[in-house]
Design a protein around this motif. Structure first.
Motif, PDB file in Angstrom:
ATOM      1  N   ARG A 187     -38.237   6.940  19.540  1.00  0.00           N
ATOM      2  CA  ARG A 187     -39.216   6.184  18.885  1.00  0.00           C
ATOM      3  C   ARG A 187     -39.025   6.240  17.295  1.00  0.00           C
ATOM      4  NH1 ARG A 187     -41.275   2.103  21.829  1.00  0.00           N
ATOM      5  NH2 ARG A 187     -41.867   3.033  24.097  1.00  0.00           N
ATOM      6  N   THR A 188     -39.057   5.444  16.564  1.00  0.00           N
ATOM      7  CA  THR A 188     -38.834   5.423  14.969  1.00  0.00           C
ATOM      8  C   THR A 188     -39.641   6.723  14.479  1.00  0.00           C
ATOM      9  OG1 THR A 188     -38.641   3.009  14.967  1.00  0.00           O
ATOM     10  CG2 THR A 188     -38.857   4.440  12.869  1.00  0.00           C
ATOM     11  N   SER A 189     -40.663   7.054  14.748  1.00  0.00           N
ATOM     12  CA  SER A 189     -41.422   7.944  14.291  1.00  0.00           C
ATOM     13  C   SER A 189     -40.709   9.596  14.758  1.00  0.00           C
ATOM     14  CB  SER A 189     -42.924   7.940  14.541  1.00  0.00           C
ATOM     15  OG  SER A 189     -43.176   8.170  16.057  1.00  0.00           O
ATOM     16  N   ALA A 190     -40.287   9.330  16.004  1.00  0.00           N
ATOM     17  CA  ALA A 190     -39.757  10.729  16.336  1.00  0.00           C
ATOM     18  C   ALA A 190     -38.445  10.869  15.536  1.00  0.00           C
ATOM     19  CB  ALA A 190     -39.511  10.690  17.790  1.00  0.00           C
ATOM     20  N   TYR A 192     -37.430   9.820  12.763  1.00  0.00           N
ATOM     21  CA  TYR A 192     -37.600  10.301  11.226  1.00  0.00           C
ATOM     22  C   TYR A 192     -37.971  11.817  11.251  1.00  0.00           C
ATOM     23  CZ  TYR A 192     -37.652   5.457   9.580  1.00  0.00           C
ATOM     24  OH  TYR A 192     -37.491   3.950   9.322  1.00  0.00           O
ATOM     25  N   ALA A 193     -39.014  12.339  12.148  1.00  0.00           N
ATOM     26  CA  ALA A 193     -39.503  13.609  12.241  1.00  0.00           C
ATOM     27  C   ALA A 193     -38.011  14.539  12.473  1.00  0.00           C
ATOM     28  CB  ALA A 193     -40.303  13.713  13.337  1.00  0.00           C
TER      29      ALA A 193
END
Length: 210
Positions: A187-190, A192-193
């Motif tokens: 997922r995009t958030s993962a 980026y993290a």
């Protein structure tokens, strides 16, 4: 220069085709990148594939020394590509759904970089190769105002600052390692993290170096 780019990709554990490789990266040195883009639009439009018109138009009017673009493709989580359905509509088969991973992934299938010849004066082969590494392995749109700051330097400043680094920096390595170390269906958030943690790790290691 090609050896340097390949060496960088190998360090990032990017899968290479080896002897069966079909070139999908073009690094071209031209007199005038904007004029070359204009010529390609008129005589070799296929090089842009299905790139959005707005992106092509921006390339055409960009008077900077670098003109770069990527050709991307959508595939399923397992790497299956689009196929033509019975009615001519492209179909992507997704074997199963998941709340943890995205059902599709976007893949870079080709990259083109046009570099104006006058801009390479005073730059080394390694600098240009490392700049090309960043531009081909990641879809980046460097903004001059953000290329040099107190937090980190980047090879992407090569054609915008006289005090550009001599090679890929810890920030660059962290950015690319975070991008390529996990599954493409994160997922995009993962993602980026992961990239943020990787950058912080590389910068921390640099600060501890003697």
């Amino acid at each position: 220069m090609a050896d340097r780019v390949l060496s960088n990709a190998e360090r990032l554990k990017v899968r290479l085709a080896g002897d069966k490789c079909r070139p999908n990266v073009l690094i071209l040195f031209v007199d005038d990148g904007a004029a070359q883009v204009d010529w390609l639009i008129k005589h070799r439009p296929g090089i842009f594939r299905d790139l959005p018109y707005a992106t092509i138009r921006q390339l055409r009017h960009d008077r900077g020394p670098i003109h770069a673009w990527h050709i991307t493709a959508i595939a399923s989580r397992d790497g299956d590509k689009l196929i033509q359905g019975d009615n001519g509509i492209p179909v992507l088969r997704i074997p199963s759904a998941s709340r943890i991973e995205a059902p599709i992934q976007s893949m870079i299938v080709a990259a083109v970089i046009l570099i104006d010849r006058p801009a390479i004066v005073g730059r080394t082969v390694d600098q240009i190769a490392d700049y090309a590494t960043m531009q081909t392995l990641a879809v980046v749109k460097p903004q001059p105002s953000a290329l040099q700051n107190e937090y980190a330097s980047t090879i992407l400043s090569l054609f915008g600052h006289d005090a550009a680094p001599g090679q890929l920096t810890p920030f660059d390595w962290g950015y690319l390692q975070g991008l390529y170390s996990g599954r493409a269906t994160r997922r995009t958030s993962a993602q980026y993290a992961d990239m943020a943690r990787s950058v912080e790790s590389e910068l921390a290691a640099e600060s501890k170096a003697p």
